[in-house]
Motif scaffolding. Structure first.
Motif, PDB file in Angstrom:
ATOM      1  N   VAL A 148    -108.790 -85.712 -37.942  1.00  0.00           N
ATOM      2  CA  VAL A 148    -110.091 -86.358 -38.135  1.00  0.00           C
ATOM      3  C   VAL A 148    -110.339 -87.431 -37.076  1.00  0.00           C
ATOM      4  O   VAL A 148    -111.444 -87.539 -36.536  1.00  0.00           O
ATOM      5  N   GLY A 149    -109.299 -88.235 -36.770  1.00  0.00           N
ATOM      6  CA  GLY A 149    -109.472 -89.368 -35.873  1.00  0.00           C
ATOM      7  C   GLY A 149    -109.991 -89.014 -34.493  1.00  0.00           C
ATOM      8  O   GLY A 149    -111.030 -89.542 -34.060  1.00  0.00           O
TER       9      GLY A 149
ATOM     10  N   VAL B  24    -109.935 -92.790 -28.054  1.00  0.00           N
ATOM     11  CA  VAL B  24    -110.956 -93.613 -27.404  1.00  0.00           C
ATOM     12  C   VAL B  24    -110.396 -94.405 -26.222  1.00  0.00           C
ATOM     13  O   VAL B  24    -111.033 -94.488 -25.161  1.00  0.00           O
ATOM     14  N   ILE B  25    -109.201 -95.006 -26.372  1.00  0.00           N
ATOM     15  CA  ILE B  25    -108.672 -95.864 -25.305  1.00  0.00           C
ATOM     16  C   ILE B  25    -108.429 -95.081 -24.007  1.00  0.00           C
ATOM     17  O   ILE B  25    -108.837 -95.538 -22.928  1.00  0.00           O
ATOM     18  N   PRO B  26    -107.757 -93.905 -24.030  1.00  0.00           N
ATOM     19  CA  PRO B  26    -107.646 -93.152 -22.768  1.00  0.00           C
ATOM     20  C   PRO B  26    -108.991 -92.751 -22.181  1.00  0.00           C
ATOM     21  O   PRO B  26    -109.165 -92.770 -20.951  1.00  0.00           O
TER      22      PRO B  26
ATOM     23  N   THR C 125    -107.635 -95.217 -38.219  1.00  0.00           N
ATOM     24  CA  THR C 125    -108.078 -96.164 -37.189  1.00  0.00           C
ATOM     25  C   THR C 125    -107.304 -95.959 -35.887  1.00  0.00           C
ATOM     26  O   THR C 125    -107.886 -95.906 -34.802  1.00  0.00           O
ATOM     27  N   LYS C 126    -105.989 -95.839 -35.997  1.00  0.00           N
ATOM     28  CA  LYS C 126    -105.163 -95.703 -34.795  1.00  0.00           C
ATOM     29  C   LYS C 126    -105.426 -94.388 -34.072  1.00  0.00           C
ATOM     30  O   LYS C 126    -105.398 -94.347 -32.835  1.00  0.00           O
TER      31      LYS C 126
ATOM     32  N   GLY D 166    -110.733 -84.499 -27.708  1.00  0.00           N
ATOM     33  CA  GLY D 166    -110.652 -84.663 -29.151  1.00  0.00           C
ATOM     34  C   GLY D 166    -110.277 -83.374 -29.854  1.00  0.00           C
ATOM     35  O   GLY D 166    -109.523 -83.371 -30.835  1.00  0.00           O
ATOM     36  N   LEU D 167    -110.784 -82.250 -29.353  1.00  0.00           N
ATOM     37  CA  LEU D 167    -110.490 -80.958 -29.966  1.00  0.00           C
ATOM     38  C   LEU D 167    -109.019 -80.588 -29.820  1.00  0.00           C
ATOM     39  O   LEU D 167    -108.396 -80.085 -30.767  1.00  0.00           O
ATOM     40  N   LEU D 168    -108.439 -80.830 -28.649  1.00  0.00           N
ATOM     41  CA  LEU D 168    -107.021 -80.521 -28.430  1.00  0.00           C
ATOM     42  C   LEU D 168    -106.119 -81.391 -29.305  1.00  0.00           C
ATOM     43  O   LEU D 168    -105.142 -80.903 -29.887  1.00  0.00           O
TER      44      LEU D 168
END
Length: 420
Positions: free
Chosen positions: A150-151, A33-35, A26-27, A253-255
């Protein structure tokens, strides 16, 4: 085999790992997502930095007194309070309208994390069986880094398919599930010690004595501060790099996932690598080599060799990072009395948050006025400077090579942690 034995023989630790897996996932979804949420609304500038700083500020201001709360009410209770409040607050964030609404929501999340971060570290020390620190921390950090793979990828995919409101509501539900699972983890009552029953502020005489009379612990803390500053710079550096490749959501997300993949590989192989290295070197010397090795590898990000090169560097550097991190926590958990760990974490984590915020703010404020590679190199030089004064302390424990974790010396305020 040693990991399987640890999992099969300690049901409390196994239940803790199950709850941790959902919470870490979740974190790490939210870490991506937040940035992106802030960048989508404000771009990378003062508004972006101010929003992220509001999340970190409570840890710096309130952190030193949180240790007393952890000692008084218990690490499990404080951890579950953090998980519950964070899960509820993240459901509010997408419904904010003005900048001050966002800042207020992030400030409240920061207060929750201020309580939860040191409590979580203390809870980890309580559930990892004594003598199994390396294996236990390898599993815990392996789960964290698996979630880091995964996150961010899942978060980026969810943002492409869904909107920010739906993604954050899904994360809120996942957080509530982990809250229920954490509540079911039974932590045996630990034996009360003089340190654990001591009342007062986090900055008491015993903690100051621990930090400044035990040079090994001080060296670990200082090098962690240097790494935290560089981590703050690196986070925005990677966000900028992702934007240079085109689709910022996809490549961001990939990085992050590349870092997670390297750390997962490192966590899986950590026990084997450290066991072999300790036939010739002390555990603290290995820590220093891995820490400096990561800085050298990250310098390769400044070379213009494209996306594949950056992903390769992040994967290999993360292997070094996770091994240094596992050693860091294992030494501290073994060297500091369990009754003092709540206060110790409540002092050192705000210091690390302040360093992270300094690096984060430095990049955000100087972005455009100074080359991103220049800021990255500045951060990497800080890691080197923080290691230099403590090289003698890290190398002098040669008698521990091949043996147990370094014991407290006569000047240390800590001792072997109590049996959980």
């Amino acid at each position: 085999m040693s990991v399987w034995k640890l999992l099969s023989g300690h049901h409390v630790f196994r239940r803790y790992l199950t709850a941790l897996l959902i919470w870490d996932l979740t974190k790490w979804i939210l870490a991506a997502v937040i940035p992106l949420f802030l960048n989508d609304r404000y771009g990378i500038g003062k508004e972006f930095v101010s929003g992220m700083v509001m999340e970190l500020l409570p840890g710096i201001v309130l952190g030193p007194i949180v240790g007393v709360w952890i000692d008084r009410w218990g690490a499990k209770r404080m951890t579950t309070l953090d998980v519950l409040s964070y899960s509820l607050l993240i459901a509010i964030l997408p419904f904010t309208q003005q900048l001050w609404h966002v800042q207020f929501a992030l400030l409240a999340i920061g207060i929750s994390q201020t309580i939860g971060s040191p409590a979580s570290l203390t809870l980890r020390a309580s559930v990892i069986p004594k003598g199994e620190e390396i294996q236990g921390n390898s599993l815990v950090l392996g789960i964290d880094r698996l979630s880091k793979i995964v996150g961010p990828l899942l978060g980026s995919l969810m943002i492409i398919i869904l909107d920010y409101t739906k993604v954050m509501l899904i994360c809120s539900v996942m957080g509530l599930l982990s809250f229920v699972l954490f509540s079911m983890v039974h932590v045996p009552e630990r034996r009360k010690t003089q340190n654990s029953t001591h009342q007062g502020t986090g900055f008491n005489r015993e903690m100051l004595r621990l930090l400044f009379k035990d040079r090994l612990i001080l060296g670990l803390v200082i090098t962690a501060l240097g790494y935290s500053l560089t981590l703050g710079i690196l986070k925005l550096y990677l966000l900028t790099t992702a934007g240079s490749y085109g689709n910022v959501e996809l490549y961001w997300g990939l990085l992050l996932a590349a870092q997670g993949l390297g750390a997962l590989v490192g966590a899986i192989g950590c026990h084997t690598v450290i066991s072999r290295c300790r036939n010739r070197f002390s555990i603290t010397a290995i820590y220093m080599v891995f820490g400096l090795g990561e800085a050298v590898l990250l310098a390769g990000l400044s070379l213009p060799f494209g996306l594949v090169w950056s992903l390769f560097i992040l994967i290999v550097a993360a292997i070094f990072e996770i091994m240094a991190t596992i050693i860091y926590f294992s030494i501290l958990q073994s060297r500091i009395d369990l009754g003092m760990q709540g206060r110790f974490n409540s002092i050192t984590l705000p210091m690390q948050d302040a360093s992270y915020m300094a690096g984060f703010s430095l990049f955000g404020l100087l972005n455009g006025a100074m080359a991103a590679n220049g800021l990255l190199w500045f951060g990497l030089s800080i890691i080197l400077l923080c290691h230099l004064p403590f090289m003698a302390a890290f190398f002098k424990h040669k008698e521990d090579a091949g043996g147990g974790l370094p014991e407290p010396n006569s000047n240390s305020g800590g001792s072997r942690q109590a049996e959980s």
